[in-house]
Design a protein around this motif. Sequence first.
Motif, short mmCIF file in Angstrom:
data_model
loop_
_atom_site.label_atom_id
_atom_site.label_comp_id
_atom_site.label_asym_id
_atom_site.label_seq_id
_atom_site.Cartn_x
_atom_site.Cartn_y
_atom_site.Cartn_z
N SER A 292 15.75 -4.98 8.08
CA SER A 292 14.71 -5.97 8.32
C SER A 292 15.14 -7.03 9.34
O SER A 292 14.40 -7.97 9.61
N LEU A 293 16.36 -6.91 9.89
CA LEU A 293 16.87 -7.90 10.84
C LEU A 293 16.05 -7.86 12.14
O LEU A 293 15.63 -6.80 12.60
N LYS A 294 15.86 -9.05 12.72
CA LYS A 294 15.06 -9.19 13.94
C LYS A 294 15.90 -9.81 15.05
O LYS A 294 16.99 -10.35 14.81
N VAL A 295 15.36 -9.77 16.26
CA VAL A 295 16.05 -10.35 17.41
C VAL A 295 16.29 -11.84 17.20
O VAL A 295 17.37 -12.37 17.50
N SER A 296 15.30 -12.54 16.66
CA SER A 296 15.43 -13.98 16.44
C SER A 296 16.55 -14.32 15.47
O SER A 296 17.16 -15.39 15.58
N ASP A 297 16.82 -13.42 14.51
CA ASP A 297 17.90 -13.68 13.54
C ASP A 297 19.25 -13.80 14.25
O ASP A 297 20.08 -14.64 13.89
N PHE A 298 19.48 -12.97 15.26
CA PHE A 298 20.75 -13.01 15.98
C PHE A 298 20.75 -14.12 17.04
O PHE A 298 21.77 -14.77 17.26
N ASN A 299 19.61 -14.35 17.69
CA ASN A 299 19.55 -15.40 18.70
C ASN A 299 19.75 -16.78 18.09
O ASN A 299 20.19 -17.71 18.78
N ASN A 300 19.44 -16.92 16.80
CA ASN A 300 19.62 -18.21 16.12
C ASN A 300 21.06 -18.43 15.66
O ASN A 300 21.39 -19.53 15.20
N LEU A 301 21.89 -17.39 15.75
CA LEU A 301 23.29 -17.56 15.39
C LEU A 301 24.02 -18.31 16.49
O LEU A 301 23.67 -18.19 17.67
N PRO A 302 25.04 -19.11 16.16
CA PRO A 302 25.81 -19.84 17.18
C PRO A 302 26.45 -18.89 18.20
O PRO A 302 27.04 -17.88 17.82
N HIS A 303 26.30 -19.22 19.48
CA HIS A 303 26.94 -18.48 20.57
C HIS A 303 26.56 -16.99 20.56
O HIS A 303 27.38 -16.13 20.81
N CYS A 304 25.31 -16.70 20.26
CA CYS A 304 24.88 -15.30 20.22
C CYS A 304 23.56 -15.14 20.96
O CYS A 304 22.60 -15.87 20.70
N THR A 305 23.54 -14.21 21.89
CA THR A 305 22.32 -13.84 22.60
C THR A 305 22.22 -12.32 22.57
O THR A 305 23.18 -11.62 22.94
N VAL A 306 21.10 -11.81 22.13
CA VAL A 306 20.95 -10.37 22.01
C VAL A 306 20.95 -9.72 23.38
O VAL A 306 20.22 -10.13 24.29
N SER A 307 21.78 -8.72 23.53
CA SER A 307 21.86 -7.98 24.79
C SER A 307 20.60 -7.14 25.00
O SER A 307 20.04 -6.61 24.04
N PRO A 308 20.15 -7.00 26.28
CA PRO A 308 19.01 -6.11 26.55
C PRO A 308 19.23 -4.68 26.08
O PRO A 308 18.28 -3.95 25.82
#
Length: 428
Positions: free
Chosen positions: A336-352
Motif C-alpha cells: 500500500s506504500l505510495k510515492v508520497s510516503d517516501f518523498n515525505n521521508l527526510p533526504h528522500c526523493t523517489v527516483s524516476p
Amino acid sequence: MRAIIFLIFLIGYCHATCRLRNKDLPCRCVDDTLRCTCLTPQSIDLTSADIENKKDVTSIQIRGCIVKHVNSSLFIDYAEELTNLELIACQIDNVDKNSFAEIKKLQNLFLSNHHGVIEMEFPLLPKRDCPKDDFDSHISVTIYYSSISTFDQDQLICVDELDLSHNDFSKGFPKIDKLSNLIFLQCDNCKLEFVPMQIPNTILRVSFENNLIANITSAHRIPSFTNVEMLSFANNRITYIATDAFYSIHTKTIGDEKIEIDFTNNRIRFLEQSVFYYMAGNELGQGEIEVNLSQNPIECSCYMQWILSLKQDMPHVSIKGECLSPPVLNSRALNSLKVSDFNNLPHCTVSPLFLPHTPRSQKVAFMLVALTSVTGTILLFAAIRHWNKMNRKRKRKYRKLDAAGAQIDNSIYVVGDEENLHVTDTYM
C-alpha cells in the motif's frame, strides 16, 4: 426379500469388523480399525490381544500407551491387510529396524515418542514397485523425536511424504536426493542452521519452520526445484536473503498455479530488489508468486522505494508484510506504500526509475544514463588512481637520485697544500 438382503449385509459387516475380547486392554474396534488410547501410562501388548478377525484389520492407532520395544512380532498377525500404523505420543524405548518390513500394504507409518528420544535407525519399509502414477503403492512416513541421523535411500524409494519434525539435525541433514517419488517434506523444529541442499528437485511442498536458519546464502540457497508449490521458512532467524537465493527454482509446468514462499516471523529488515527479479524472471511461467513477510522488522526507508514499481515490473509477484519503521510508516502494508510516503521521508526523493506509472522505455533509458554515469565515474576514478600511482613512482625515483647526489658530494676531499690543490673522488 428385504430381510434376506439385510441379513447378508449384516453377516458381511460382522465379518469385516474386528472384535476385541480383552476387557483389560484400553482398546476398541471400530469397523476394521483397532484403536488403543491410554489416558494414564499403561503397557499394552498386541501379541496377547484376543481379537477376532485380526487379518481384516487395516488400521492400528495406539495413543499415549507404553510400548517399550517395537519389533516385527507386534504386527505379524495384522501384516496381511494393514495399511495404516500409528504410535502417537507413546513411550517407546527403541524400534527394531525390521519392525515394519513385512507389512506389505503399508501406506502410512507414524511414530511419535512422548518422553525422550527413540533409539532407532530408519526402519526398513516393505519392498515393492512404486510407479509415480500408482499412489496406493506410495508410503507416508512420520517420525518424531528419534535418534535417526542417516537414511538408506534405496529403502525409501516409495516414500512420497516424509515428516521428520522434532528430530535433531544440527550436525547436518541426511541426503534424500534419490527419493524420486517424494513430493512433501516437513522438517520443523529440527535445529537446522542452513537450508538442506540434498533434496529431490521434483518436490512440491517443503517446510523448514521453527529452526535456527539465520541466512539464505549463495552457498546454501534454495535447491533446484522444478514444480514447487510451497516453501515455508516461518519462525526462523533469517536476517539476510542472497540475491540469487531463488535462482535455481524452475517451474516449467506451473501454468496458472501459485507458489507460496513464507518468511513469517523472521528478522528481515531490508529487502533486495534483485531477489524478486530472480523469482520473476527464471522460467516461472505465468504463475503467481506470493511472498509472505509478515512479522518481520522491515525498515521502509528510502532504500525500499523500488517496491513502488513492483506491480508494473513484476506483475506475478505479490509481497505481504508490514513496515516496522520509520514511525510514520509503522504497520503500513508493503503493497500500500505510495510515492508520497517516501518523498515525505527526510533526504528522500523517489527516483524516476521506481515511479509506478513511468513507461518501461523511459525506465530503460534512465537505467542506461545511470549506468553510463556510473561507468564514467569509475573510469575517472581509475584514471586519477593511476596518475597518483605514477606520480608516487616519480617522487620515489627523484628521492633516490637526490640521495645518490648527496653521497657523491660527501665523498669529495682535498689533497695537497694551498699552492698545489687537486680534487680526488672516491667514485673515480
